[in-house]
Write a protein that holds these residues in place. Structure first.
Motif, PDB file in Angstrom:
ATOM      1  N   ASP A  91     -17.069  31.473 -30.517  1.00 52.28           N
ATOM      2  CA  ASP A  91     -16.162  31.348 -29.153  1.00 52.28           C
ATOM      3  C   ASP A  91     -14.523  31.683 -29.386  1.00 52.28           C
ATOM      4  O   ASP A  91     -14.269  32.211 -28.674  1.00 52.28           O
ATOM      5  CB  ASP A  91     -16.450  29.921 -28.636  1.00 52.28           C
ATOM      6  CG  ASP A  91     -17.745  29.881 -28.140  1.00 52.28           C
ATOM      7  OD1 ASP A  91     -18.494  31.007 -27.914  1.00 52.28           O
ATOM      8  OD2 ASP A  91     -18.355  28.756 -27.954  1.00 52.28           O
ATOM      9  N   ASN A  92     -14.144  30.957 -30.578  1.00 51.23           N
ATOM     10  CA  ASN A  92     -12.899  30.941 -31.002  1.00 51.23           C
ATOM     11  C   ASN A  92     -12.276  32.613 -31.433  1.00 51.23           C
ATOM     12  O   ASN A  92     -11.536  33.151 -30.768  1.00 51.23           O
ATOM     13  CB  ASN A  92     -12.439  30.173 -31.947  1.00 51.23           C
ATOM     14  CG  ASN A  92     -12.368  28.745 -31.648  1.00 51.23           C
ATOM     15  OD1 ASN A  92     -11.999  28.372 -30.511  1.00 51.23           O
ATOM     16  ND2 ASN A  92     -12.686  27.957 -32.455  1.00 51.23           N
ATOM     17  N   GLU A  93     -13.294  33.320 -32.023  1.00 56.96           N
ATOM     18  CA  GLU A  93     -13.195  34.619 -32.288  1.00 56.96           C
ATOM     19  C   GLU A  93     -13.226  35.560 -31.084  1.00 56.96           C
ATOM     20  O   GLU A  93     -12.435  36.371 -31.111  1.00 56.96           O
ATOM     21  CB  GLU A  93     -14.223  35.141 -33.328  1.00 56.96           C
ATOM     22  CG  GLU A  93     -13.973  34.417 -34.738  1.00 56.96           C
ATOM     23  CD  GLU A  93     -15.063  34.825 -35.531  1.00 56.96           C
ATOM     24  OE1 GLU A  93     -16.135  35.485 -35.420  1.00 56.96           O
ATOM     25  OE2 GLU A  93     -15.142  34.461 -36.951  1.00 56.96           O
ATOM     26  N   GLU A  94     -14.062  35.199 -30.245  1.00 56.02           N
ATOM     27  CA  GLU A  94     -14.187  36.056 -28.900  1.00 56.02           C
ATOM     28  C   GLU A  94     -13.043  35.665 -28.080  1.00 56.02           C
ATOM     29  O   GLU A  94     -12.714  36.808 -27.635  1.00 56.02           O
ATOM     30  CB  GLU A  94     -15.496  35.584 -28.131  1.00 56.02           C
ATOM     31  CG  GLU A  94     -16.977  35.902 -28.883  1.00 56.02           C
ATOM     32  CD  GLU A  94     -18.136  35.547 -28.061  1.00 56.02           C
ATOM     33  OE1 GLU A  94     -17.780  34.697 -27.103  1.00 56.02           O
ATOM     34  OE2 GLU A  94     -19.137  35.676 -28.451  1.00 56.02           O
ATOM     35  N   GLU A  95     -12.603  34.509 -27.976  1.00 59.76           N
ATOM     36  CA  GLU A  95     -11.220  34.450 -27.137  1.00 59.76           C
ATOM     37  C   GLU A  95     -10.162  35.056 -27.830  1.00 59.76           C
ATOM     38  O   GLU A  95      -9.317  35.697 -27.192  1.00 59.76           O
ATOM     39  CB  GLU A  95     -11.030  32.890 -27.156  1.00 59.76           C
ATOM     40  CG  GLU A  95     -12.117  32.063 -26.456  1.00 59.76           C
ATOM     41  CD  GLU A  95     -11.651  30.902 -26.285  1.00 59.76           C
ATOM     42  OE1 GLU A  95     -11.031  30.163 -27.120  1.00 59.76           O
ATOM     43  OE2 GLU A  95     -12.435  29.646 -25.772  1.00 59.76           O
ATOM     44  N   ILE A  96     -10.136  35.112 -29.289  1.00 55.84           N
ATOM     45  CA  ILE A  96      -9.079  35.891 -29.744  1.00 55.84           C
ATOM     46  C   ILE A  96      -9.211  37.147 -29.638  1.00 55.84           C
ATOM     47  O   ILE A  96      -8.183  37.909 -29.485  1.00 55.84           O
ATOM     48  CB  ILE A  96      -8.943  35.475 -31.553  1.00 55.84           C
ATOM     49  CG1 ILE A  96      -8.539  33.969 -31.530  1.00 55.84           C
ATOM     50  CG2 ILE A  96      -8.018  36.272 -32.059  1.00 55.84           C
ATOM     51  CD1 ILE A  96      -8.973  33.715 -33.150  1.00 55.84           C
ATOM     52  N   ASN A  97     -10.354  37.779 -29.765  1.00 57.00           N
ATOM     53  CA  ASN A  97     -10.718  39.247 -29.432  1.00 57.00           C
ATOM     54  C   ASN A  97     -10.414  39.741 -28.230  1.00 57.00           C
ATOM     55  O   ASN A  97      -9.760  40.568 -28.019  1.00 57.00           O
ATOM     56  CB  ASN A  97     -11.824  39.629 -29.876  1.00 57.00           C
ATOM     57  CG  ASN A  97     -12.586  39.415 -31.387  1.00 57.00           C
ATOM     58  OD1 ASN A  97     -11.394  39.864 -32.046  1.00 57.00           O
ATOM     59  ND2 ASN A  97     -13.510  39.176 -31.581  1.00 57.00           N
ATOM     60  N   ASN A  98     -10.565  38.717 -27.334  1.00 59.83           N
ATOM     61  CA  ASN A  98     -10.299  38.912 -25.743  1.00 59.83           C
ATOM     62  C   ASN A  98      -8.918  39.129 -25.474  1.00 59.83           C
ATOM     63  O   ASN A  98      -8.368  39.917 -24.702  1.00 59.83           O
ATOM     64  CB  ASN A  98     -11.151  38.029 -24.781  1.00 59.83           C
ATOM     65  CG  ASN A  98     -12.543  38.014 -24.932  1.00 59.83           C
ATOM     66  OD1 ASN A  98     -13.124  39.298 -24.854  1.00 59.83           O
ATOM     67  ND2 ASN A  98     -13.072  36.907 -24.835  1.00 59.83           N
ATOM     68  N   ASP A  99      -8.301  38.070 -26.129  1.00 57.20           N
ATOM     69  CA  ASP A  99      -6.698  38.175 -26.040  1.00 57.20           C
ATOM     70  C   ASP A  99      -5.908  39.180 -26.659  1.00 57.20           C
ATOM     71  O   ASP A  99      -5.101  39.820 -26.017  1.00 57.20           O
ATOM     72  CB  ASP A  99      -6.016  36.588 -26.739  1.00 57.20           C
ATOM     73  CG  ASP A  99      -6.485  35.413 -25.976  1.00 57.20           C
ATOM     74  OD1 ASP A  99      -7.102  35.460 -24.765  1.00 57.20           O
ATOM     75  OD2 ASP A  99      -6.756  34.521 -26.587  1.00 57.20           O
ATOM     76  N   ASN A 100      -6.437  39.717 -27.789  1.00 58.11           N
ATOM     77  CA  ASN A 100      -6.152  40.711 -28.456  1.00 58.11           C
ATOM     78  C   ASN A 100      -6.331  42.273 -27.412  1.00 58.11           C
ATOM     79  O   ASN A 100      -5.496  42.848 -27.604  1.00 58.11           O
ATOM     80  CB  ASN A 100      -6.581  40.949 -29.923  1.00 58.11           C
ATOM     81  CG  ASN A 100      -6.192  39.851 -30.889  1.00 58.11           C
ATOM     82  OD1 ASN A 100      -5.076  39.561 -30.709  1.00 58.11           O
ATOM     83  ND2 ASN A 100      -7.251  39.644 -31.863  1.00 58.11           N
ATOM     84  N   GLU A 101      -7.416  42.130 -27.160  1.00 54.00           N
ATOM     85  CA  GLU A 101      -7.815  43.344 -26.033  1.00 54.00           C
ATOM     86  C   GLU A 101      -6.868  43.334 -24.852  1.00 54.00           C
ATOM     87  O   GLU A 101      -6.368  44.198 -24.621  1.00 54.00           O
ATOM     88  CB  GLU A 101      -8.969  43.122 -25.588  1.00 54.00           C
ATOM     89  CG  GLU A 101     -10.110  43.474 -26.971  1.00 54.00           C
ATOM     90  CD  GLU A 101     -11.693  43.601 -26.410  1.00 54.00           C
ATOM     91  OE1 GLU A 101     -11.931  43.065 -25.475  1.00 54.00           O
ATOM     92  OE2 GLU A 101     -12.605  43.793 -27.260  1.00 54.00           O
ATOM     93  N   ALA A 102      -6.661  42.016 -24.256  1.00 58.43           N
ATOM     94  CA  ALA A 102      -5.807  41.924 -23.216  1.00 58.43           C
ATOM     95  C   ALA A 102      -4.363  42.413 -23.459  1.00 58.43           C
ATOM     96  O   ALA A 102      -3.805  43.064 -22.734  1.00 58.43           O
ATOM     97  CB  ALA A 102      -5.906  40.461 -22.583  1.00 58.43           C
TER      98      ALA A 102
END
Length: 238
Positions: A91-102
């Motif tokens: 979940d943390n990795e997905e959140e980080i990836n989502n934040d990076n994508e955003a």
């Protein structure tokens, strides 16, 4: 009297012998009962020992099973804990990836959306291009008028008419139109040169080489047209 005493003595002997037999019988019975009691007690002790050992084994088995059960619970709890940690990490990795994508999308959007100064610059370039096209259209119309006047003069010579009198003096039209074309090509050369510089600056951020190639082609074509117009500036013939 003697017989009577003998009878009594015999009777007493029989009674004594019978009492002895009874006593021996009772003694035997008591010994047998004692033996039976001892055998029963031994059997009871053996059964108790067996039951005790059985209970002890059962207790030991239950303890071992309980230990295995608790070990299994501990292993399952550890697996669940590890799974939860893995899910949390995912979940943390997905959140980080989502934040990076955003952030990347926002940076791309910010890069693609020009600021107010760039918009004013684009607006000025477009207005200058439109004015330059007006100049080219005007120069083209003057050339067309000049051609009509030449055709009228040739027709007057062939058919003895006076159509050339309808036109004004167009002697300097070629010089004027050549200057207008030279100015227009110079303007487009400057616009394409600035576009080339902007494409080079943008390519450093976006690595878009195709935009640089297109800008080079536009600049080279406008440069060649400018050179051709400069060469033919003094050519007043059609």
């Amino acid at each position: 009297m003697k017989s009577k005493n003998n009878y009594n003595s015999k009777k007493n002997k029989d009674h004594c012998s019978s009492s002895k037999e009874i006593r021996s019988y009772e003694k035997n019975n008591s010994s047998k009962s004692q033996n039976n009691d001892e055998v029963g007690n031994r059997k009871n002790n053996i059964n108790r020992n067996k039951q005790y050992s059985t209970n002890e084994n059962n207790i030991k088995d239950n303890l071992d099973n309980g230990k295995i059960y608790f070990e299994h619970i501990d292993e399952r709890a550890e697996e669940i804990k590890n799974d939860n940690k893995a899910e949390i990490n995912n979940d943390n990795e997905e959140e980080i990836n989502n934040d990076n994508e955003a952030e990347n999308n926002n940076s791309q959007n910010n890069a693609s959306v020009p600021n107010r100064d760039e918009l004013f610059s684009q607006l000025g370039t477009l207005n200058l291009s439109i004015d330059t096209l007006y100049i080219i259209i005007l120069a083209t119309l003057l050339n067309l008028y000049y051609l009509y006047s030449l055709r009228a003069g040739v027709s007057d010579q062939l058919f003895n008419t006076n159509e050339s009198e309808k036109f004004i003096n167009t002697k300097n039209f070629p010089r004027i139109t050549n200057a207008m074309f030279l100015y227009a090509t110079g303007i487009f050369l400057d616009i394409n040169y600035r576009g080339l510089e902007e494409a080079k600056r943008a390519s450093k951020e976006t690595n878009d080489k195709r935009a640089v190639v297109r800008a080079w082609k536009s600049f080279l074509s406008s440069l060649l047209v400018f050179i051709a117009t400069t060469i033919s500036r003094d050519n007043l013939e059609v």
